[in-house]
Design an enzyme around this catalytic site. Structure first.
Site, short mmCIF file in Angstrom:
data_model
loop_
_atom_site.label_atom_id
_atom_site.label_comp_id
_atom_site.label_asym_id
_atom_site.label_seq_id
_atom_site.Cartn_x
_atom_site.Cartn_y
_atom_site.Cartn_z
N HIS A 134 0.93 -1.24 -0.02
CA HIS A 134 -0.22 0.01 -0.09
C HIS A 134 0.83 1.31 -0.05
O HIS A 134 0.23 2.39 -0.38
CB HIS A 134 -1.09 -0.03 1.07
CG HIS A 134 -0.49 0.42 2.69
ND1 HIS A 134 -0.11 -0.41 3.47
CD2 HIS A 134 -0.15 1.69 3.01
CE1 HIS A 134 0.39 -0.03 4.50
NE2 HIS A 134 0.57 1.47 4.35
N ASP A 164 0.22 -7.58 1.79
CA ASP A 164 0.59 -6.18 1.70
C ASP A 164 2.20 -5.99 1.85
O ASP A 164 2.65 -5.22 2.60
CB ASP A 164 -0.16 -5.49 2.95
CG ASP A 164 -0.07 -4.04 2.77
OD1 ASP A 164 0.31 -3.36 1.60
OD2 ASP A 164 -0.46 -3.05 3.76
N GLY A 236 3.13 7.50 7.99
CA GLY A 236 4.35 7.60 7.36
C GLY A 236 5.13 6.57 7.61
O GLY A 236 6.43 6.37 7.25
N ASN A 237 5.39 5.87 8.75
CA ASN A 237 5.90 4.82 9.18
C ASN A 237 5.56 3.41 8.65
O ASN A 237 6.16 2.25 8.87
CB ASN A 237 5.91 4.48 10.69
CG ASN A 237 6.77 5.54 11.30
OD1 ASN A 237 7.54 6.44 10.97
ND2 ASN A 237 7.20 5.45 12.55
N SER A 238 4.48 3.33 7.86
CA SER A 238 3.84 2.07 7.23
C SER A 238 5.31 1.46 6.14
O SER A 238 6.05 2.32 5.76
CB SER A 238 2.84 2.10 6.33
OG SER A 238 1.90 2.50 7.07
N GLY A 294 -11.22 -23.77 -4.67
CA GLY A 294 -12.58 -23.17 -5.40
C GLY A 294 -13.92 -24.02 -4.49
O GLY A 294 -14.66 -24.29 -5.05
N VAL A 295 -13.78 -23.55 -3.23
CA VAL A 295 -14.80 -23.92 -2.35
C VAL A 295 -15.43 -22.66 -1.50
O VAL A 295 -14.74 -21.66 -1.25
CB VAL A 295 -14.53 -25.08 -1.15
CG1 VAL A 295 -14.48 -26.23 -2.19
CG2 VAL A 295 -13.12 -24.63 -0.49
#
Length: 383
Positions: A134, A164, A236-238, A294-295
């Site tokens: 992100h 992420d 800003g620390n992400s 696919g369940v």
């Protein structure tokens, strides 16, 4: 309280001395009558002092900051606006910081619009940097700022939306300071951590706190498995790292609880046991291939039957091809017990597409083992 107790222990022996014979040799029967014993004291509300359970915390984090601080970088991302001057803007969170002037200049000279800013950390002296997906987003341009103010263009090696996690690369003029992974499986609730970042061109930012929970699911994806970090992790620390006291990265700072938009002291980091292998896969392939059955699943089925119930099957998907039915309960994968749909999703996702797994199921009252060939997980699915 400790001082008061020590003073009382000195006074008590002195009080006993007043009943001893005088220096004139008085017989015991001539001594002054002994006062009646005082009534027993009421029980204390406080436990007696005992040695501390843990040693004292660090007096300073300065040695740790000196060891790892130079490997934490700032990341800014912009997007071309192709001459549409009205679309150019600076993010509100950047206003009033050194970034505002810098990016207004870029907007005027290059026709770029700022998308975001965050942090990252160098894991290879050749310029490999880990951050959040992100943070880098759909950037046309990524700029990395080192702690000494050097700015370097970066390119995206690969990213994974579901966790992420992203990896970017710069071409440094010399080997960069870097940090190493620590094993988050060894992190205990209550351990000290130091969260670091390089937000908004302000330089290094470090905060300290403790790990207050493991395995947090905050509803961002089926793969949520966060360490809760009770340390201020500011916007800003992400993308920055959290370190153990040995200077090893044990988490990638990713999210905060923020009713106001600022830090309230509760943050979430992806543990290194998840980040490190995904980073290596992104470095090799630029993307992550995950397994898929696919369940559609539910955890709220028959409480007397272990496992998770299948309530829907994708037509032509791996589960249908394997012969699974709606109403089956999947109880284990390759012998490993399954107790939630989230656990099953993560177990299958960890398998290589085109590999075969053994699904242990209960169909009505019958226990079955059914082999299934894992498919490629579509980008837009949650199962």
């Amino acid at each position: 309280m400790a001082r008061r107790l020590s003073r009382l222990s000195v006074i008590a022996p002195l009080a006993l001395a007043c009943v001893l014979p005088s220096r004139h040799g008085a017989r015991a029967q001539d001594a002054a009558p002994v006062a009646a014993a005082p009534p027993p004291a009421a029980p204390s509300l406080f436990a007696p002092p005992v040695p501390p359970v843990v040693s004292s915390g660090p007096l300073t984090f300065a040695p740790l900051v000196r060891m790892v601080g130079a490997a934490v970088v700032n990341i800014a991302v912009t997007q071309d606006v192709h001459g549409q001057r009205n679309g150019q803007r600076v993010l509100p969170s950047v206003r009033g910081t050194p970034f505002e002037h810098k990016f207004r200049e870029r907007m005027r000279s290059h026709g770029e619009e700022m998308l975001g800013a965050g942090s990252g950390f160098v894991i290879d002296p050749d310029g490999i940097i880990v951050t959040n997906t992100h943070v880098v987003g759909d950037a046309d341009h990524i700029t990395v700022s080192l702690v000494d103010g050097t700015e370097l263009p970066a390119h995206l090696i690969g990213s994974d939306d579901l966790t992420d996690i992203a990896v970017i690369k710069v071409q440094p003029p010399h080997p960069l300071p870097f940090v190493r992974w620590g094993d988050s499986r060894l992190v205990n609730i209550g351990d000290w951590i130091m969260a670091a970042g390089n937000p908004f061109g302000l330089g290094s930012s470090v905060t300290a706190g403790i790990v207050s929970a493991r395995g947090r699911d905050i509803g961002t994806s089926p793969f949520d498995d966060f360490l809760q970090l009770d340390a201020p992790i500011n916007p800003g620390n992400s993308g920055g790292p959290s370190f153990n006291l040995s200077g090893q990265v044990v988490a990638l700072n990713t999210a905060i609880v923020s009713p106001t938009g600022g830090s309230v002291g509760i943050g979430f980091g992806i543990p290194s046991e998840i980040v490190a292998p995904i980073v290596e896969e992104l470095r090799r392939n630029g993307h992550i291939d995950r397994g898929w059955l696919g369940v559609t699943l539910t955890d709220g089925g028959d409480t007397h039957v272990p496992g998770v119930e299948i309530v829907g099957i994708d037509r032509g998907g791996p589960a249908m091809k394997a012969g699974l039915h709606i109403g089956d309960y999947i109880t284990a994968v390759n012998g490993e017990p399954i107790d939630s749909s989230r656990m099953l999703i993560r177990s299958i996702a960890a398998k290589r597409p085109a590999s075969t797994v053994m699904l242990h199921i209960r169909r009505h009252r019958e226990a079955l083992s059914i082999p299934a060939t894992v498919g490629f997980r579509p980008d837009d699915t949650d199962d």
